[in-house]
Design an enzyme around this catalytic site. Structure first.
Site, PDB file in Angstrom:
ATOM      1  N   HIS A  66       0.870  -1.179   0.000  1.00  0.00           N
ATOM      2  CA  HIS A  66       0.000   0.000   0.000  1.00  0.00           C
ATOM      3  C   HIS A  66       0.907   1.229   0.000  1.00  0.00           C
ATOM      4  O   HIS A  66       1.497   1.572   1.020  1.00  0.00           O
ATOM      5  CB  HIS A  66      -0.903  -0.066   1.243  1.00  0.00           C
ATOM      6  CG  HIS A  66      -1.834   1.089   1.386  1.00  0.00           C
ATOM      7  ND1 HIS A  66      -2.503   1.358   2.563  1.00  0.00           N
ATOM      8  CD2 HIS A  66      -2.220   2.043   0.506  1.00  0.00           C
ATOM      9  CE1 HIS A  66      -3.259   2.439   2.391  1.00  0.00           C
ATOM     10  NE2 HIS A  66      -3.096   2.877   1.164  1.00  0.00           N
ATOM     11  N   MET A  68       1.502   4.749   0.258  1.00  0.00           N
ATOM     12  CA  MET A  68       0.999   6.060   0.695  1.00  0.00           C
ATOM     13  C   MET A  68       2.133   7.066   0.527  1.00  0.00           C
ATOM     14  O   MET A  68       2.676   7.604   1.496  1.00  0.00           O
ATOM     15  CB  MET A  68       0.531   5.973   2.153  1.00  0.00           C
ATOM     16  CG  MET A  68      -0.748   5.151   2.314  1.00  0.00           C
ATOM     17  SD  MET A  68      -1.076   4.721   4.041  1.00  0.00           S
ATOM     18  CE  MET A  68      -0.123   3.207   4.158  1.00  0.00           C
ATOM     19  N   GLY A 176      -8.648  -0.103   7.072  1.00  0.00           N
ATOM     20  CA  GLY A 176      -8.909   0.841   8.152  1.00  0.00           C
ATOM     21  C   GLY A 176     -10.076   0.422   9.023  1.00  0.00           C
ATOM     22  O   GLY A 176     -11.199   0.313   8.548  1.00  0.00           O
TER      23      GLY A 176
HETATM   24  C1  DX5 Z   1      -3.980   3.068   7.652  1.00  0.00           C
HETATM   25  C2  DX5 Z   1      -3.201   1.825   7.307  1.00  0.00           C
HETATM   26  C3  DX5 Z   1      -3.844   0.563   7.731  1.00  0.00           C
HETATM   27  C4  DX5 Z   1      -4.013   0.377   9.195  1.00  0.00           C
HETATM   28  C5  DX5 Z   1      -5.252  -0.467   9.383  1.00  0.00           C
HETATM   29  O1  DX5 Z   1      -3.226   4.149   7.267  1.00  0.00           O
HETATM   30  O2  DX5 Z   1      -3.050   1.796   5.915  1.00  0.00           O
HETATM   31  O3  DX5 Z   1      -3.273  -0.562   7.127  1.00  0.00           O
HETATM   32  O4  DX5 Z   1      -2.884  -0.145   9.804  1.00  0.00           O
HETATM   33  O5  DX5 Z   1      -5.357  -0.997  10.657  1.00  0.00           O
HETATM   34  P1  DX5 Z   1      -6.347  -0.539  11.827  1.00  0.00           P
HETATM   35  O6  DX5 Z   1      -7.198   0.603  11.374  1.00  0.00           O
HETATM   36  O7  DX5 Z   1      -7.163  -1.756  12.172  1.00  0.00           O
HETATM   37  O8  DX5 Z   1      -5.434  -0.178  12.937  1.00  0.00           O
HETATM   38 ZN    ZN Z   2      -2.786   0.063   4.386  1.00  0.00          ZN
END
Ligand code: DX5
Ligand code: ZN
Length: 219
Positions: A66, A68, A176
């Protein structure tokens, strides 16, 4: 149809990364989700091709990346070389999204595209032939442990219908706040790949990972 699970190792213990990757894979996770953050597109830093190369030494689980990051085109080949199976840049970072998706496929990887909660899905209608996976962000990216943005559920359904209308199969990933309350709604709307982070997986005891993963797979 069975769901595909991708534990986000952003929420693992980085002093014991190999161990945590092995635990997730042993519990039945198909992918390992690699969150890459550049401190620019998102206000945080995380992971890199170096980390992926170390994971690839001790694990054969497919890695979904992913991205970002701003200017992802400059880094895609580095992530491909580091062992990615799926590479998913953000739509918001792409000036020529189809060119980028073609670049990813030309490296033999599956081409994903991630969309933020407040980004319109309309441009996806022009790329259905070039996309293998859409990552619908259910939080604003950058941090683990946030609350789901409710409008994301309706967006999942819209992405699903946009691709069916185009006669295209696509994986829809959700990322998320995927946990027991939110995941059933995401799946009902059409998601089939779940990113398991701090809320759904890593707050459990490792001995419960298998049970947790089975629960989500069979939603
Ligand atoms: C958000 C990240 C997610 C996050 C998801 O920026 O891309 O991969 O770690 O995990 P949660 O929301 O369950 O902590
Ligand atoms: Zn992610």
């Amino acid at each position: 149809t069975m769901l595909i699970l991708s534990p986000s190792i952003l929420s693992a213990d980085f002093a014991n990364l190999g161990r945590d990757v092995a635990r997730a894979a042993a519990a039945g996770a198909e992918y390992i989700h690699i969150d890459v953050m550049d401190g620019h597109f998102v206000p945080n830093y995380a992971l890199s091709p170096c980390t992926m190369r170390d994971i690839a030494k001790v694990s054969s689980t497919a890695m979904d990346v992913h991205l970002m990051v701003d200017n992802p085109d400059s880094y895609i080949s580095a992530f491909a070389d580091a062992g990615a199976s799926i590479i998913t840049p953000h739509l918001e970072t792409l000036t020529h999204p189809i060119r980028t998706l073609k670049l990813i496929r030309s490296l033999g990887k599956k081409a994903g595209i991630a969309i933020n909660p407040a980004t319109d899905i309309a441009p996806l209608a022009y790329m259905t032939d070039f996309v293998d996976l859409v990552c619908v962000m259910t939080v604003d990216p950058g941090f683990a442990g946030q609350q789901m943005i409710p409008s994301a559920i309706d967006k999942i359904a819209k992405v699903r219908s946009l691709f069916s209308q185009a006669g295209r199969k696509v994986d829809i990933m959700v990322d998320g706040h995927v946990e027991t309350e939110t995941a059933p709604k995401m799946v009902a709307a059409g998601a089939n790949v779940l990113v398991m982070g701090s809320s759904g997986l890593f707050h459990h005891e490792p001995r419960d990972y298998k049970r947790t993963i089975d629960f989500f797979k069979n939603l």
